[in-house]
Structures are given as C-alpha cells and as structure tokens.
Scaffold this motif. Structure first.
Motif, PDB file in Angstrom:
ATOM      1  N   ASN A 119       4.047  66.132  75.161  1.00  0.00           N
ATOM      2  CA  ASN A 119       5.252  66.049  74.338  1.00  0.00           C
ATOM      3  C   ASN A 119       5.328  64.726  73.579  1.00  0.00           C
ATOM      4  OD1 ASN A 119       7.727  67.217  73.437  1.00  0.00           O
ATOM      5  ND2 ASN A 119       8.804  65.748  74.730  1.00  0.00           N
ATOM      6  N   GLY A 120       4.700  63.694  74.118  1.00  0.00           N
ATOM      7  CA  GLY A 120       4.724  62.382  73.482  1.00  0.00           C
ATOM      8  C   GLY A 120       4.007  62.330  72.147  1.00  0.00           C
ATOM      9  N   ALA A 121       3.257  63.382  71.796  1.00  0.00           N
ATOM     10  CA  ALA A 121       2.554  63.410  70.507  1.00  0.00           C
ATOM     11  C   ALA A 121       3.493  63.671  69.340  1.00  0.00           C
ATOM     12  CB  ALA A 121       1.468  64.498  70.528  1.00  0.00           C
ATOM     13  N   ASN A 122       4.720  64.040  69.623  1.00  0.00           N
ATOM     14  CA  ASN A 122       5.664  64.466  68.585  1.00  0.00           C
ATOM     15  C   ASN A 122       5.764  63.471  67.427  1.00  0.00           C
ATOM     16  OD1 ASN A 122       8.015  65.159  67.086  1.00  0.00           O
ATOM     17  ND2 ASN A 122       8.861  66.220  68.854  1.00  0.00           N
ATOM     18  N   TRP A 123       6.204  62.268  67.708  1.00  0.00           N
ATOM     19  CA  TRP A 123       6.424  61.298  66.631  1.00  0.00           C
ATOM     20  C   TRP A 123       5.112  60.774  66.065  1.00  0.00           C
ATOM     21  CZ3 TRP A 123      11.306  57.754  67.269  1.00  0.00           C
ATOM     22  CH2 TRP A 123      12.431  58.570  67.285  1.00  0.00           C
ATOM     23  N   PHE A 124       4.060  60.729  66.884  1.00  0.00           N
ATOM     24  CA  PHE A 124       2.753  60.313  66.368  1.00  0.00           C
ATOM     25  C   PHE A 124       2.274  61.287  65.291  1.00  0.00           C
ATOM     26  CE2 PHE A 124       2.187  58.363  70.753  1.00  0.00           C
ATOM     27  CZ  PHE A 124       2.281  57.050  70.308  1.00  0.00           C
ATOM     28  N   GLU A 125       2.440  62.587  65.534  1.00  0.00           N
ATOM     29  CA  GLU A 125       2.022  63.586  64.545  1.00  0.00           C
ATOM     30  C   GLU A 125       2.900  63.531  63.305  1.00  0.00           C
ATOM     31  OE1 GLU A 125      -0.073  66.850  67.514  1.00  0.00           O
ATOM     32  OE2 GLU A 125       1.849  67.339  66.595  1.00  0.00           O
ATOM     33  N   ARG A 126       4.171  63.272  63.486  1.00  0.00           N
ATOM     34  CA  ARG A 126       5.049  63.120  62.321  1.00  0.00           C
ATOM     35  C   ARG A 126       4.618  61.924  61.474  1.00  0.00           C
ATOM     36  NH1 ARG A 126      11.289  63.174  63.757  1.00  0.00           N
ATOM     37  NH2 ARG A 126      11.313  62.643  61.543  1.00  0.00           N
ATOM     38  N   GLU A 127       4.217  60.845  62.127  1.00  0.00           N
ATOM     39  CA  GLU A 127       3.753  59.667  61.398  1.00  0.00           C
ATOM     40  C   GLU A 127       2.466  59.971  60.631  1.00  0.00           C
ATOM     41  OE1 GLU A 127       3.388  55.073  62.605  1.00  0.00           O
ATOM     42  OE2 GLU A 127       1.895  56.348  63.573  1.00  0.00           O
ATOM     43  N   ALA A 128       1.523  60.669  61.270  1.00  0.00           N
ATOM     44  CA  ALA A 128       0.267  61.036  60.597  1.00  0.00           C
ATOM     45  C   ALA A 128       0.533  61.972  59.423  1.00  0.00           C
ATOM     46  CB  ALA A 128      -0.691  61.680  61.592  1.00  0.00           C
TER      47      ALA A 128
END
Length: 203
Positions: A119-128
């Motif tokens: 679930n922690g990938a959420n904001w990382f993927e939004r940033e990418a």
C-alpha cells in the motif's frame, strides 16, 4: 559476494526462473530486471515467498533513459526510455533488493501498479506519474501530487524545457491566478571575475 547475497541470488533464480531477465551484484547490492508483463506477478512472489520475504517497499521512482547509451544494444533496456525502479526490504531475512522494469511503450509508458501488493507505493506511483508521465493501471487514485492539476507536461522528463511550457501569475483585473505561455527569454550568464591588478604577483 557474501554468503547472504549468494543465498538471496540463488533464491531469486529458483523462484523467479525465466521471468528474471537479469541479475547483477554491485557494491554489495543485487539488482534484478524483469519484463513489464511479468512485473506484478514477480512483485507478489517477492512479497509472498518465504525464501524471499520482501514485506516492505522502501522506495519507487521513475527513470528517464532518453539519450542513455544511444545506439548501443549491450545496455539495459536498450531502445526503451522509461523505467520503474523499486527498492525492497526483507526485515525477516535482513536483505535488500532493487527491481527495475522498463515500460514497453516510449510514447505512453505503462507499468502495473503495486499498490495492492504494498500500500505504501501509492504516493510513490503518483509522483512517478506526475513527474515522468508513467501510467500505473490498477492504481486507486492516479493523479498529480506535486504539480498543479492543470500543469502541462511532466517536468522530470529529459526533454522537458527548463523554463516549462506555461507560467502562472495573479491577474488583479480577473481576481484570480491565470496561466499563460512562457515569456522567459533564454539567456546565458557568464560570470565575470574581478580581481585586483596585483593579484598573483609575488611579494
């Protein structure tokens, strides 16, 4: 290679098999590369297989390889422009792993979302997505996170102009912020060096 890295390397080869496009050890770390089509299943295996046990996603970022080793076929992802790089941690096994996958399409780069895996990938993927234009199917809320919703382009792409495409300013007549084409004139600053006439003379 340390015994721990040797064990991890063997476990990766055993459980990922042909899905493992490459495995490299450098500076005490293992980096693996997988195809975009295998990426999501590989990530689930990395999390769920006890011999691997990567229960924590530390970081996820986009990379633009535009112009990287042009014309060479012996470099990773030759001909492919955008990659997603993920850093994983296994607390149980006390080891780390870097995973890289290249998007197949350079014009519309798509890589599966791993939000359902970590679930922690959420904001990382939004940033990418925001900065590189990488699209993550399966993401629950893929929208810009650092730039404005009306922002044009993706500022971390290597072909994005330094001054951008549009600028915004407050218009007192309209009473709101407006966007307009960039009016910044490109200029080159050459610093002048001012020294005393006697600088460097021996005493």
């Amino acid at each position: 290679m340390s015994a721990k890295l040797e064990t991890l390397s063997q476990n990766l080869q055993s459980h990922l098999g042909e899905r493992l496009k490459s495995l490299k050890v450098a500076l005490g770390e293992i980096t693996i590369e997988v195809a975009a089509g295998d990426y999501l299943e590989v990530m689930k295996t990395l999390r769920d297989e006890p011999a691997l046990g990567f229960e924590e996603l530390i970081d996820l970022c986009g990379v633009d390889y535009l112009g990287y080793a042009d014309g060479r076929e012996d470099v990773p992802g030759a001909g492919k422009r955008f990659a997603v790089v993920v850093h994983l941690l296994s607390v149980a096994n006390n080891w780390r792993l870097r995973v890289r996958t290249f998007a197949e399409d350079n014009v519309f780069p798509v890589v599966a979302s791993v939000v359902d895996v970590w679930n922690g990938a959420n904001w990382f993927e939004r940033e990418a997505f925001d900065l590189f234009g990488l699209v993550f199917p399966g993401h629950p809320d893929l929208r810009r996170i650092l730039t404005d919703y009306g922002f044009v382009g993706h500022p971390f792409r290597k072909d994005f102009p330094i001054s951008g495409y549009v600028e915004m300013r407050y218009d007192p007549e309209e009473g709101r912020v407006i966007y307009q084409p960039v009016t910044i004139e490109p200029r080159e600053n050459t610093p002048r060096i001012v020294r005393e006439e006697s600088y460097g003379d021996s005493v």
